[in-house]
Design an enzyme around this catalytic site. Structure first.
Site, PDB file in Angstrom:
ATOM      1  N   PHE A 138       0.854  -1.193   0.000  1.00  0.00           N
ATOM      2  CA  PHE A 138       0.000   0.000   0.000  1.00  0.00           C
ATOM      3  C   PHE A 138       0.886   1.237   0.000  1.00  0.00           C
ATOM      4  O   PHE A 138       1.702   1.426   0.900  1.00  0.00           O
ATOM      5  CB  PHE A 138      -0.947   0.042   1.204  1.00  0.00           C
ATOM      6  CG  PHE A 138      -1.879   1.223   1.138  1.00  0.00           C
ATOM      7  CD1 PHE A 138      -3.037   1.160   0.376  1.00  0.00           C
ATOM      8  CD2 PHE A 138      -1.580   2.409   1.791  1.00  0.00           C
ATOM      9  CE1 PHE A 138      -3.884   2.268   0.267  1.00  0.00           C
ATOM     10  CE2 PHE A 138      -2.420   3.515   1.683  1.00  0.00           C
ATOM     11  CZ  PHE A 138      -3.578   3.447   0.925  1.00  0.00           C
ATOM     12  N   ASP A 223       9.270   2.955   1.825  1.00  0.00           N
ATOM     13  CA  ASP A 223       8.055   3.662   2.232  1.00  0.00           C
ATOM     14  C   ASP A 223       7.827   3.434   3.726  1.00  0.00           C
ATOM     15  O   ASP A 223       7.310   2.405   4.136  1.00  0.00           O
ATOM     16  CB  ASP A 223       6.864   3.148   1.404  1.00  0.00           C
ATOM     17  CG  ASP A 223       5.535   3.780   1.828  1.00  0.00           C
ATOM     18  OD1 ASP A 223       5.490   4.468   2.866  1.00  0.00           O
ATOM     19  OD2 ASP A 223       4.532   3.561   1.126  1.00  0.00           O
ATOM     20  N   LYS A 252       2.545  10.109   8.018  1.00  0.00           N
ATOM     21  CA  LYS A 252       1.628   9.957   9.145  1.00  0.00           C
ATOM     22  C   LYS A 252       2.063  10.636  10.465  1.00  0.00           C
ATOM     23  O   LYS A 252       1.461  11.597  10.884  1.00  0.00           O
ATOM     24  CB  LYS A 252       1.325   8.480   9.365  1.00  0.00           C
ATOM     25  CG  LYS A 252       0.476   7.916   8.206  1.00  0.00           C
ATOM     26  CD  LYS A 252      -0.080   6.557   8.512  1.00  0.00           C
ATOM     27  CE  LYS A 252      -1.130   6.127   7.495  1.00  0.00           C
ATOM     28  NZ  LYS A 252      -0.626   5.343   6.363  1.00  0.00           N
TER      29      LYS A 252
HETATM   30  C1  PLP Z   1      -1.024   5.419   4.918  1.00  0.00           C
HETATM   31  C2  PLP Z   1       0.039   5.012   3.983  1.00  0.00           C
HETATM   32  C3  PLP Z   1       0.280   5.720   2.793  1.00  0.00           C
HETATM   33  C4  PLP Z   1      -0.599   6.848   2.338  1.00  0.00           C
HETATM   34  O1  PLP Z   1      -0.561   7.934   3.213  1.00  0.00           O
HETATM   35  P1  PLP Z   1      -1.703   9.067   3.124  1.00  0.00           P
HETATM   36  O2  PLP Z   1      -1.192  10.138   4.057  1.00  0.00           O
HETATM   37  O3  PLP Z   1      -2.965   8.433   3.588  1.00  0.00           O
HETATM   38  O4  PLP Z   1      -1.773   9.519   1.723  1.00  0.00           O
HETATM   39  C5  PLP Z   1       1.348   5.337   2.016  1.00  0.00           C
HETATM   40  N1  PLP Z   1       2.146   4.314   2.376  1.00  0.00           N
HETATM   41  C6  PLP Z   1       1.938   3.610   3.490  1.00  0.00           C
HETATM   42  C7  PLP Z   1       2.864   2.496   3.842  1.00  0.00           C
HETATM   43  C8  PLP Z   1       0.872   3.910   4.331  1.00  0.00           C
HETATM   44  O5  PLP Z   1       0.635   3.188   5.423  1.00  0.00           O
END
Ligand code: PLP
Length: 402
Positions: A138, A223, A252
Site C-alpha cells: 500500500f 516507504d 503519518k
Molecule cells: C497510509 C500510507 C500511505 C498513504 O498515506 P496518506 O497520508 O494516507 O496519503 C502510504 N504508504 C503507506 C505504507 C501507508 O501506510
C-alpha cells in the site's frame, strides 16, 4: 435511539469513501480517545500510525499554538525557519542529505517516484522508468502511488494505471532479481506491509534488494509512511534492517497529527529536484513544520523508539502465548516493535473479537478480513499496554467460550 446529528450530517453531506465506526470522537489525550457519549477508549489503532505521540501532546500543542500566533502559512516563495530546522533534524538523524516536504503519504510517494524517474532520466536518458513494487503493498491513493499499490481492490475501476509499474511477490528475492531489467529506475517497498495485514520484510530480503539495486544503479525507495518515526524500534525502519536506502518517505506521524509528508534522499538523488521540477503550496508550512519539530524532538528525547521495541517484545511474547492457547482460532501473530498483527483462521471470529474489544473500550483495526492490527501510540506505558491486551484476551475468551 435517534441517530447522532454528526453521523446524520456526515452521511448526508460527505462522500461515503470510509467505512466508519459508529462513534463520534470528540477528545483525545495520550493513548485515550473519548466519544460523544462520554465513553473512554484505549486506542490501539493509533490513527493508523499517525499518532505515535498520542493525542494532544502538550509539547505539540504548545508548538502549534505558539506558531499559529506568529505565522500559520506562507508559501515556498519565501524561506521559513521551522521548515529549515525540521529538515536539519531529519538529515541529522538519517542517511539523507536533503528533504522535500509535502502533505501526506501518497504525496511523499508520488514525489519519490517522480524523483526516481527524473534521476534516472538525467543520468541514463529515456526508457529507464519502470518502478518495481510488491504485491499486497500500500503506497497511497493518488495515481502514481496507486499504480505502485499492487492490490486489485484499490485499483479496480480506476484503470488504466500509470504505465511503467511492475509487481513482484513480497519477500521473494528471486522474483525481485528477475524483475530488475534494464528498464527499471527504482524499487519501492514497505519495510512492513501495514495496510496489507502486517507482513514484515525479512532482513535477508531487504539486504538482498539493497544489494541487487545498488549493483544495477537502481534507486531503493523505502516507504516508511506507516512505520517510520520510531514504530519498529528505531527512529527509521530501515535502521531496523541495517540497510541504507536512496530515498525514504515518511508522513503519518511526522508532525504529531498535523498533515505533513517528507521525502528524504541521498545527496546525488536529492540534487535532481531543481527549480520548478516539483512543488506544493502547503509543503513544509510553518504550522506543520513547527508541529513536526516538537513531535520529532519528543520522539527522540523521550526515546520512544526504544519504548516501541521493549513494549513490542512484551506484547509479542504475550500474544504468542495466546496463540498457543487458542491455536485453533489464531493462525499467526507477527510484528516488529509496536506494529502487530493477529491473524485469525476465521473472518467471522475476527470480526466478533474486534466488536467485543470495541464494546469493552479498546479500539483496534480489522484488516483484510481476518487480521486484527495494533498500532498503539509509542508513548504507551507497560501498564497501559497490559490493560489493552487484557481487554483483547477477554474478548478472545468471551467469544471462544460462547
Ligand atoms: C497510509 C500510507 C500511505 C498513504 O498515506 P496518506 O497520508 O494516507 O496519503 C502510504 N504508504 C503507506 C505504507 C501507508 O501506510
Amino acid at each position: 435511539m435517534a441517530k447522532d446529528k454528526t453521523i446524520t450530517l456526515t452521511d448526508e453531506f460527505i462522500m461515503h469513501t470510509y467505512k466508519r465506526v459508529p462513534l463520534v470522537i470528540i477528545k483525545g489525550k495520550g493513548i485515550y480517545l473519548w466519544d460523544s457519549r462520554g465513553r473512554k477508549y484505549i486506542d490501539f489503532l493509533g490513527a493508523r500510525g499517525a499518532a505515535n505521540m498520542g493525542y494532544s501532546d502538550p509539547e505539540v500543542v504548545r508548538a502549534i499554538t505558539t506558531q499559529a500566533r506568529e505565522l500559520i502559512l506562507v508559501t515556498n516563495d519565501f524561506y521559513t525557519r521551522p521548515q529549515a530546522e525540521l529538515a536539519r533534524l531529519l538529515v541529522k538523524y538519517s542517511f539523507a542529505k536533503k528533504v522535500f516536504f509535502c502533505n501526506s503519504g501518497a504525496e511523499a510517494n508520488e514525489a519519490a517516484i517522480k524523483l526516481a524517474r527524473l534521476s534516472s532520466y538525467r543520468k541514463h536518458g529515456p526508457g529507464r522508468y519502470v518502478v518495481v513494487s510488491a504485491i499486497n503493498s500500500f503506497h497511497g491513493r493518488t495515481y502514481g502511488a496507486l499504480s505502485a499499490t499492487a492490490q486489485k481492490k484499490y485499483q479496480a475501476g480506476f484503470e488504466p494505471m500509470v504505465p511503467g509499474f511492475r509487481y513482484v511477490p513480497f519477500n521473494d528475492t528471486d522474483s525481485m532479481r528477475a524483475a530488475l531489467g534494464d528498464d527499471v529506475c527504482a524499487v519501492i517497498l514497505e519495510p512492513v506491509q501495514g495496510e496489507g495485514g502486517v507482513y514484515p520484510a525479512t532482513a535477508e530480503y531487504m539486504e538482498s534488494v539493497r544489494d541487487l539495486t545498488r549493483r544495477k544503479d537502481i534507486l531503493f525507495i523505502v516507504d516508511e509512511v506507516q512505520v517510520g518515526l520510531g514504530r519498529t524500534g528505531r527512529l527509521f525502519a530501515y535502521e531496523s534492517y541495517g540497510i541504507e536506502p536512496d530515498i525514504v518517505t515518511v508522513a503519518k506521524s511526522i508532525a504529531g497529527g498535523v498533515p505533513m509528508g517528507a521525502v528524504l534522499a541521498t545527496g546525488p538523488v536529492a540534487g535532481v529536484f531543481d527549480h520548478g521540477t516539483h512543488g506544493t503550496t502547503f509543503g513544509g508550512a510553518p504550522i506543520a513544520a513547527a508541529a513536526g519539530l516538537a513531535a520529532m524532538g519528543a520522539i527522540i528525547r523521550r526515546r520512544l523508539p526504544a519504548n516501541a521495541k521493549r513494549l513490542g517484545d512484551i506484547a509479542l511474547r504475550r500474544l504468542s502465548k495466546l496463540k498457543e492457547t487458542y491455536g485453533t482460532i489464531i493462525k499467526d501473530v507477527r510484528g516488529i516493535g509496536l506494529i502487530i498483527g493477529i491473524e485469525f483462521h476465521d473472518a467471522a471470529f475476527a470480526a466478533a473479537v474486534y466488536d467485543r474489544c470495541l464494546e469493552d473500550g479498546l479500539l483496534t483495526n480489522l484488516t483484510n478480513g481476518t487480521i486484527i492490527r495494533f498500532l498503539p501510540p509509542l508513548i504507551i506505558t507497560v501498564q497501559e499496554l497490559a490493560r489493552g491486551l487484557d481487554i483483547f484476551e477477554g474478548a478472545l475468551a468471551h467469544r471462544h467460550f460462547e
